[in-house]
Motif scaffolding. Structure first.
Motif, short mmCIF file in Angstrom:
data_model
loop_
_atom_site.label_atom_id
_atom_site.label_comp_id
_atom_site.label_asym_id
_atom_site.label_seq_id
_atom_site.Cartn_x
_atom_site.Cartn_y
_atom_site.Cartn_z
N GLY A 9 0.82 -1.22 0.00
CA GLY A 9 0.00 0.00 0.00
C GLY A 9 0.84 1.26 0.00
N GLY A 10 0.67 2.06 -1.05
CA GLY A 10 1.43 3.31 -1.17
C GLY A 10 0.55 4.53 -0.95
N GLY A 11 -0.32 4.46 0.06
CA GLY A 11 -1.06 5.63 0.52
C GLY A 11 -0.21 6.35 1.56
N ALA A 158 -0.63 -1.82 4.79
CA ALA A 158 -1.07 -0.40 4.78
C ALA A 158 -1.86 -0.17 3.50
CB ALA A 158 0.16 0.52 4.85
N ASP A 159 -2.69 -1.16 3.16
CA ASP A 159 -3.36 -1.15 1.86
C ASP A 159 -4.82 -0.77 1.94
OD1 ASP A 159 -3.69 -3.49 3.25
OD2 ASP A 159 -3.45 -4.83 1.55
N GLY A 160 -5.18 0.02 2.93
CA GLY A 160 -6.51 0.61 2.98
C GLY A 160 -7.59 -0.41 3.29
N ALA A 284 -1.87 -1.29 9.45
CA ALA A 284 -1.79 0.13 9.82
C ALA A 284 -2.81 0.93 9.00
CB ALA A 284 -0.38 0.67 9.55
N GLY A 285 -3.39 1.94 9.62
CA GLY A 285 -4.29 2.85 8.91
C GLY A 285 -5.61 2.22 8.54
N ASP A 286 -6.14 2.64 7.37
CA ASP A 286 -7.48 2.20 6.96
C ASP A 286 -7.58 0.69 6.76
OD1 ASP A 286 -8.16 4.88 6.93
OD2 ASP A 286 -9.12 4.81 4.95
N PRO A 292 -16.16 7.59 10.46
CA PRO A 292 -16.86 8.60 9.68
C PRO A 292 -16.03 9.88 9.71
CG PRO A 292 -17.98 8.21 11.77
CD PRO A 292 -16.87 7.22 11.69
N PRO A 293 -16.02 10.68 8.66
CA PRO A 293 -15.04 11.76 8.57
C PRO A 293 -15.28 12.96 9.51
CG PRO A 293 -16.48 11.75 6.65
CD PRO A 293 -16.81 10.53 7.42
N THR A 294 -16.39 12.98 10.22
CA THR A 294 -16.80 14.20 10.93
C THR A 294 -15.72 14.81 11.83
OG1 THR A 294 -18.90 13.04 11.04
CG2 THR A 294 -18.80 15.21 12.07
N SER A 301 -5.58 8.93 12.55
CA SER A 301 -5.45 7.62 13.21
C SER A 301 -4.43 6.76 12.49
CB SER A 301 -6.79 6.88 13.21
OG SER A 301 -7.70 7.55 14.02
N ALA A 302 -4.39 6.89 11.17
CA ALA A 302 -3.39 6.16 10.39
C ALA A 302 -1.99 6.61 10.84
CB ALA A 302 -3.59 6.41 8.91
N ALA A 303 -1.82 7.92 11.00
CA ALA A 303 -0.51 8.45 11.39
C ALA A 303 -0.11 7.95 12.77
CB ALA A 303 -0.55 9.97 11.37
P1 FAD Z 1 -5.22 4.58 1.88
O1 FAD Z 1 -5.11 6.02 1.70
O2 FAD Z 1 -6.49 3.91 1.50
O3 FAD Z 1 -4.01 3.91 1.10
C1 FAD Z 1 -3.94 2.54 0.85
C2 FAD Z 1 -3.20 2.31 -0.45
O4 FAD Z 1 -3.10 0.91 -0.67
C3 FAD Z 1 -3.93 2.88 -1.65
O5 FAD Z 1 -3.07 3.71 -2.38
C4 FAD Z 1 -4.39 1.67 -2.44
O6 FAD Z 1 -4.39 1.91 -3.83
C5 FAD Z 1 -3.35 0.64 -2.03
N1 FAD Z 1 -3.85 -0.74 -2.14
C6 FAD Z 1 -5.08 -1.22 -1.90
N2 FAD Z 1 -5.12 -2.54 -2.10
C7 FAD Z 1 -3.89 -2.89 -2.48
C8 FAD Z 1 -3.32 -4.14 -2.82
N3 FAD Z 1 -4.03 -5.27 -2.83
N4 FAD Z 1 -2.00 -4.17 -3.18
C9 FAD Z 1 -1.25 -3.03 -3.17
N5 FAD Z 1 -1.76 -1.82 -2.84
C10 FAD Z 1 -3.06 -1.77 -2.48
N6 FAD Z 1 -10.28 11.23 6.41
C11 FAD Z 1 -10.40 12.41 6.97
O7 FAD Z 1 -9.81 12.63 8.04
N7 FAD Z 1 -11.15 13.39 6.35
C12 FAD Z 1 -11.79 13.17 5.14
O8 FAD Z 1 -12.43 14.06 4.60
C13 FAD Z 1 -11.70 11.92 4.55
N8 FAD Z 1 -12.33 11.65 3.37
C14 FAD Z 1 -12.22 10.38 2.84
C15 FAD Z 1 -12.88 10.06 1.66
C16 FAD Z 1 -12.81 8.76 1.12
C17 FAD Z 1 -13.53 8.42 -0.17
C18 FAD Z 1 -12.04 7.77 1.79
C19 FAD Z 1 -11.93 6.36 1.22
C20 FAD Z 1 -11.37 8.11 2.97
C21 FAD Z 1 -11.46 9.41 3.50
N9 FAD Z 1 -10.80 9.76 4.68
C22 FAD Z 1 -10.91 10.98 5.23
C23 FAD Z 1 -9.97 8.84 5.38
C24 FAD Z 1 -8.50 9.06 5.02
O9 FAD Z 1 -8.39 9.46 3.69
C25 FAD Z 1 -7.82 7.75 5.28
O10 FAD Z 1 -7.90 7.51 6.67
C26 FAD Z 1 -6.38 7.68 4.82
O11 FAD Z 1 -6.34 7.70 3.41
C27 FAD Z 1 -5.72 6.42 5.33
O12 FAD Z 1 -4.48 6.25 4.72
P2 FAD Z 1 -3.93 4.79 4.44
O13 FAD Z 1 -2.60 4.99 3.81
O14 FAD Z 1 -4.04 3.96 5.65
O15 FAD Z 1 -4.96 4.16 3.39
#
Ligand code: FAD
Ligand code: DHB
Length: 390
Positions: A9-11, A158-160, A284-286, A292-294, A301-303
């Motif tokens: 996951g490269g978020g 960390a793949d959401g 880690a993270g999502d 909910p985003p409120t 939380s991810a950080a």
């Molecule tokens: P992500 O950002 O989801 O990154 C995960 C990465 O893993 C992605 O790049 C994805 O492409 C990659 N991935 C997925 N599956 C695979 C796989 N099988 N192999 C390799 N890579 C993979 N938070 C707020 O605080 N305020 C907001 O307004 C808000 N709006 C949001 C709107 C949406 C539509 C979503 C989905 C989330 C929102 N969030 C918001 C939450 C916030 O964006 C997330 O908490 C944050 O992005 C978490 O980061 P992350 O790196 O853990 O996950």
């Protein structure tokens, strides 16, 4: 190929951890399913806790954030045609948040990874972790017809929310906790001057609205919509008209409208998976939790997970001390649940719930009146919004 830490996951979570570990001489690879352009086209969070901002600086990625991000010492809650200000600085004992978009932050992390020649692979297909309970786990993915294998000491999931890592944990080990809300948020980004220099969270009988921003020329607005609504139901004019109806009259009169440059609907969900560790896999993270985003807790939380993992990994590699890794799931979850509680509270306080009874509505009004009549209640809101200590 062999690395110490393989990150799926490269978020923001995966990139930040990779950058922090690299600076400590710990070798990582990041496997991202999508292209960089795709990752950077997602408009998501906008409010960073001060602790997260500090972690970005520690990762040597804070320069543009400090230059272009805005420090916010308060925000407004609008209700009944009035605006009540939450003085974050006063009620949190001198703290604040940084308004800086997730897109910009992710761009900074990619640039930093490039500069250090960090290993970030895009467009990986079918990433899959293996042998997680052994001392020699590995991850495979497909690159066209080629199956690539990465051997490692640890795998970071960390793949959401829709990633593969969490689902690699056996069902009899994983416990999932979930709450679905009967509405979503319709978000619009527009190249217009924000209606207010500080965020406005608006509670209205027609539904919740939020006026946020990315800069003084880029506005981000949201309105609560039924889950059945589609983007086609919301041409720009309809969005602006509905947003204005949900704001105090003097605010609505000042609202500058313009074409949307991004528009999306996100359902609201609370979700936690426990434990956040399975053998040599750390979530880690999502990948492990959604709010909910409120209360703007998602990205924050991810950080905080990354903060705990980073220190645990450094203790392991530099001092041979595994106590941080052993305690990771428990420590991360303790903070995650507090963010869940706060997000649930703020969502419940400000949204219109379709099945509420008149009694429920009265309780909601009373909660809001109590909040602005009690310095202790404001203190609780402020300390959670700026971020509880790691
Ligand atoms: P992500 O950002 O989801 O990154 C995960 C990465 O893993 C992605 O790049 C994805 O492409 C990659 N991935 C997925 N599956 C695979 C796989 N099988 N192999 C390799 N890579 C993979 N938070 C707020 O605080 N305020 C907001 O307004 C808000 N709006 C949001 C709107 C949406 C539509 C979503 C989905 C989330 C929102 N969030 C918001 C939450 C916030 O964006 C997330 O908490 C944050 O992005 C978490 O980061 P992350 O790196 O853990 O996950
Ligand atoms: C934003 C999103 C949120 O959920 C929030 O609470 C504050 C700001 C935003 O996207 O700007």
């Amino acid at each position: 190929m062999k690395v110490q830490v393989c990150i799926i996951g490269g978020g923001p979570s995966g990139l930040l951890l990779s950058q922090l570990l690299h600076l400590q001489g710990i070798d990582t690879i990041v496997l991202e399913k999508h292209s960089r352009d795709y990752v950077l086209s997602r408009i998501r969070a906008g409010v960073l806790e001060h602790g997260f901002a500090a972690l970005m600086r520690e990762a040597q990625c804070g320069e543009r954030m400090d230059r272009e991000g805005e420090i916010h010492e308060g925000f407004y809650i609008a209700h009944d045609d009035v605006m009540d200000r939450v003085d974050l600085n006063k009620y949190s004992g001198g703290s604040s948040v940084v308004v800086y978009g997730q897109t910009e932050l992710t761009r900074d992390l990619y640039e930093a990874r490039d500069k250090m020649k960090g290993n970030v692979v895009h467009n990986v297909a079918d990433a899959a972790p293996h042998d997680l309970k052994s001392d020699a786990p590995y991850v495979t993915y497909r690159d066209g017809d080629r199956l690539v294998r990465i051997d490692c000491d640890y795998v970071i999931g960390a793949d959401g929310f829709h990633g593969v890592s969490r689902t690699s944990i056996p069902k009899d080990v994983l416990r999932e906790y979930e709450r679905l809300y009967p509405f979503g948020w319709l978000g619009v980004l527009s190249r217009t001057k924000p209606v207010s220099p500080e965020l406005i969270y608006s509670k209205h009988e027609r539904g919740f609205a939020l006026c946020s921003l990315r800069s003084q020329t880029l506005s981000r607005y949201y309105i609560q919509v039924p889950l059945t609504d589609k983007l086609e139901d919301w041409p720009d004019d309809a969005f602006w008209a509905e947003l204005k109806r949900r704001l105090p009259q003097d605010v609505a009169a000042k609202l500058v409208t313009g074409p949307s440059i991004e528009k999306s609907i996100a359902p609201l969900r609370s979700f936690v998976a426990e434990p956040m560790r399975y053998g040599r896999l750390f979530l880690a993270g999502d990948a492990a939790h959604i709010v909910p985003p409120t209360g703007a807790r998602g990205l924050n939380s991810a950080a905080s997970d990354i903060y705990y993992l980073y220190h645990a990994m450094v203790d392991h590699y530099k001092k041979g001390d595994d106590s941080g890794l052993e305690a990771y799931s428990q420590k991360a979850l303790a903070r995650v649940w507090k963010a869940q509680r706060f997000s649930w509270w703020m969502t419940t306080l400000l949204h219109r719930f379709p099945n509420n009874t008149p009694y429920d509505d009265k309780l909601q009004e009373t909660e809001l009146q109590y909040l602005f009549s009690s310095e202790k209640a404001l203190g609780s809101l402020a300390e959670n919004y700026v971020g509880l200590p790691f």
